[in-house]
Design a protein around this motif. Structure first.
Motif, short mmCIF file in Angstrom:
data_model
loop_
_atom_site.label_atom_id
_atom_site.label_comp_id
_atom_site.label_asym_id
_atom_site.label_seq_id
_atom_site.Cartn_x
_atom_site.Cartn_y
_atom_site.Cartn_z
N ARG A 1 -2.81 -10.73 13.73
CA ARG A 1 -2.56 -11.03 12.31
C ARG A 1 -2.00 -12.44 12.14
O ARG A 1 -2.26 -13.10 11.14
CB ARG A 1 -1.62 -9.99 11.72
CG ARG A 1 -2.28 -8.64 11.53
CD ARG A 1 -1.31 -7.57 11.07
NE ARG A 1 -1.99 -6.28 10.93
CZ ARG A 1 -1.37 -5.12 10.97
NH1 ARG A 1 -0.05 -5.07 11.12
NH2 ARG A 1 -2.05 -4.00 10.84
N ASN B 1 0.88 -1.17 0.00
CA ASN B 1 0.00 0.00 0.00
C ASN B 1 0.92 1.21 0.00
O ASN B 1 1.50 1.55 1.02
CB ASN B 1 -0.91 -0.02 1.24
CG ASN B 1 -1.65 1.28 1.42
OD1 ASN B 1 -1.40 2.02 2.36
ND2 ASN B 1 -2.55 1.58 0.53
N PHE C 1 -4.60 -0.80 2.37
CA PHE C 1 -3.91 -1.56 3.41
C PHE C 1 -4.79 -2.67 3.99
O PHE C 1 -4.33 -3.79 4.17
CB PHE C 1 -3.43 -0.62 4.52
CG PHE C 1 -2.56 -1.31 5.52
CD1 PHE C 1 -1.24 -1.62 5.23
CD2 PHE C 1 -3.07 -1.68 6.76
CE1 PHE C 1 -0.44 -2.28 6.14
CE2 PHE C 1 -2.27 -2.35 7.69
CZ PHE C 1 -0.95 -2.64 7.37
N PHE D 1 3.21 5.09 2.32
CA PHE D 1 3.92 4.86 3.56
C PHE D 1 5.42 5.09 3.35
O PHE D 1 6.24 4.21 3.56
CB PHE D 1 3.64 3.42 4.00
CG PHE D 1 3.75 3.14 5.47
CD1 PHE D 1 2.91 3.76 6.39
CD2 PHE D 1 4.68 2.22 5.95
CE1 PHE D 1 3.01 3.47 7.75
CE2 PHE D 1 4.78 1.93 7.30
CZ PHE D 1 3.94 2.55 8.20
N GLU E 1 7.17 2.54 1.21
CA GLU E 1 6.59 2.38 -0.13
C GLU E 1 5.78 3.62 -0.44
O GLU E 1 4.97 4.06 0.36
CB GLU E 1 5.71 1.12 -0.27
CG GLU E 1 4.75 0.88 0.89
CD GLU E 1 5.38 -0.02 1.95
OE1 GLU E 1 6.25 -0.81 1.58
OE2 GLU E 1 5.02 0.11 3.13
N ASP F 1 3.09 5.45 12.37
CA ASP F 1 4.45 4.93 12.58
C ASP F 1 5.46 6.06 12.39
O ASP F 1 5.27 6.93 11.53
CB ASP F 1 4.76 3.82 11.58
CG ASP F 1 3.75 2.67 11.62
OD1 ASP F 1 2.54 2.94 11.63
OD2 ASP F 1 4.18 1.51 11.65
N GLY G 1 -7.35 0.01 10.33
CA GLY G 1 -6.61 -1.25 10.33
C GLY G 1 -5.14 -1.15 10.65
O GLY G 1 -4.47 -2.17 10.81
N TYR G 2 -4.59 0.06 10.74
CA TYR G 2 -3.18 0.20 11.11
C TYR G 2 -3.05 -0.13 12.61
O TYR G 2 -4.01 0.01 13.37
CB TYR G 2 -2.71 1.66 10.94
CG TYR G 2 -2.34 2.09 9.54
CD1 TYR G 2 -2.82 1.43 8.43
CD2 TYR G 2 -1.50 3.17 9.34
CE1 TYR G 2 -2.47 1.86 7.14
CE2 TYR G 2 -1.14 3.61 8.07
CZ TYR G 2 -1.64 2.95 6.98
OH TYR G 2 -1.30 3.38 5.72
N THR G 3 -1.86 -0.48 13.03
CA THR G 3 -1.63 -0.76 14.44
C THR G 3 -1.93 0.46 15.31
O THR G 3 -2.35 0.32 16.46
CB THR G 3 -0.19 -1.26 14.69
OG1 THR G 3 0.69 -0.52 13.86
CG2 THR G 3 -0.06 -2.73 14.38
N TYR H 1 8.41 -4.94 11.81
CA TYR H 1 7.87 -5.13 10.46
C TYR H 1 8.38 -6.46 9.89
O TYR H 1 9.57 -6.79 10.05
CB TYR H 1 8.32 -4.02 9.52
CG TYR H 1 7.83 -2.63 9.84
CD1 TYR H 1 6.82 -2.38 10.76
CD2 TYR H 1 8.39 -1.53 9.18
CE1 TYR H 1 6.38 -1.09 11.01
CE2 TYR H 1 7.96 -0.24 9.42
CZ TYR H 1 6.96 -0.02 10.34
OH TYR H 1 6.54 1.26 10.59
N ALA I 1 4.69 -4.22 3.46
CA ALA I 1 3.97 -2.94 3.55
C ALA I 1 4.24 -2.27 4.89
O ALA I 1 3.34 -1.73 5.51
CB ALA I 1 2.48 -3.18 3.36
N GLY I 2 5.49 -2.34 5.34
CA GLY I 2 5.77 -1.79 6.67
C GLY I 2 4.81 -2.40 7.67
O GLY I 2 4.38 -1.76 8.62
N MET I 3 4.50 -3.67 7.44
CA MET I 3 3.44 -4.31 8.24
C MET I 3 4.00 -4.88 9.54
O MET I 3 4.95 -5.66 9.53
CB MET I 3 2.75 -5.40 7.44
CG MET I 3 1.61 -6.03 8.23
SD MET I 3 0.72 -7.23 7.27
CE MET I 3 -0.43 -6.19 6.41
N THR I 4 3.39 -4.47 10.63
CA THR I 4 3.80 -4.93 11.95
C THR I 4 3.30 -6.36 12.18
O THR I 4 2.14 -6.65 11.91
CB THR I 4 3.18 -4.02 13.02
OG1 THR I 4 3.51 -2.66 12.70
CG2 THR I 4 3.68 -4.37 14.41
N1 ARG Z 1 2.87 -0.64 10.80
C1 ARG Z 1 1.49 -0.35 10.71
C2 ARG Z 1 0.67 -1.62 10.66
O1 ARG Z 1 1.18 -2.67 10.47
C3 ARG Z 1 1.14 0.52 9.52
C4 ARG Z 1 1.52 -0.05 8.20
C5 ARG Z 1 1.00 0.75 7.03
N2 ARG Z 1 1.64 0.37 5.82
C6 ARG Z 1 1.33 0.83 4.58
N3 ARG Z 1 2.08 0.42 3.58
N4 ARG Z 1 0.36 1.65 4.37
O2 ARG Z 1 -0.51 -1.59 10.81
#
Ligand code: ARG
Length: 237
Positions: A93, A28, A68, A31, A35, A174, A135-137, A200, A85-88
């Motif tokens: 999850r 997504n 996202f 960010f 990305e 973040d 939906g973000y952390t 991440y 996606a910088g996803m935690t």
């Molecule tokens: N780190 C946060 C999460 O996992 C935000 C990630 C948002 N990443 C993005 N590509 N939009 O929820």
């Protein structure tokens, strides 16, 4: 007839095996620096990292840019092979997908108008209108504080706009993307908070053990050979 049939079969097999060399990776792209879009192209730390991983494991990477909150469902229904996606990685999850080893450590921060002096920590968000991205952390974190008027936005740029136009008092995001948003949008500042560390990682559909192992091996090599540090310097200095 037989010849045509075998030719058709041959073609189908070719397409199938070619398809096997491609990994569809969801992200997504709102960010930065992980990305984001630059002249219509999806670029960033995560994009370079996953392309290196692809090189190491001999797969072509094709990036898909979606919302996202659509990323994990798309993984689960096999519309995507991976998500970066910088996803935690969170316990919630992990009920639905598997994660690679982590590749980055982050924190949530609060973004407020420069002139604000009333918001100094998480507690002071009580009674305030706080923007989060669905939906973000950060969304989850704010839900745990009682008395906050949480406003969910579908996208990070949407939440930032709400903040710059005074519709909300603060926003949670973040730290690294928050830093890049306050450079792009004058009149905002960051308030650091003492929030739990987040890691991440790359998400993969449940049960694809071999894929996860090969990604982890690639990540390890990318760190050992110094490529990881080069990417950090490129995107964070
Ligand atoms: N780190 C946060 C999460 O996992 C935000 C990630 C948002 N990443 C993005 N590509 N939009 O929820």
């Amino acid at each position: 007839m037989k010849k045509i049939l075998s030719l058709v079969l041959f073609c189908i097999m070719g397409v199938l095996s070619f398809g096997n060399d491609v990994l569809y990776v969801g992200t997504n792209a709102e960010f930065a620096p992980f990305e984001y879009l630059e002249n219509g192209e999806i670029v960033g730390f995560d994009i370079e990292l996953i392309n290196k991983v692809g090189e190491k494991i001999g797969k072509e990477i094709k990036i898909k840019n979606i919302t996202f909150d659509g990323l994990l469902p798309a993984l689960q229904t096999n519309k995507l092979d991976l998500v970066i996606a910088g996803m935690t990685m969170t316990a919630e999850r992990e009920k639905f997908v598997d994660f690679s080893d982590d590749y980055f450590v982050a924190n949530q921060v609060i973004i407020v108008p420069e002139k604000d002096s009333s918001i100094v920590n998480l507690d002071s968000l009580k009674g305030k209108k706080v923007a989060v991205v669905l939906g973000y952390t950060g969304d989850l974190m704010v839900s745990k504080i009682e008395g906050v008027d949480k406003v969910q936005y579908n996208s990070a740029p949407g939440a930032i706009m709400a903040l710059t136009s005074g519709k909300v008092d603060a926003m949670i995001l973040d730290s690294a993307p928050a830093g890049s948003y306050i450079v792009q949008n004058k009149g905002l500042k960051i308030v650091k908070i003492d929030a739990e560390e987040e890691k991440y990682a790359i998400a993969v559909a449940k049960g694809k053990k071999e894929l996860v192992e090969s990604i982890n091996k690639a990540l390890k090599e990318i760190k050992e050979e110094g490529t990881y540090d080069k990417l950090i310097i490129k995107y964070f200095n």
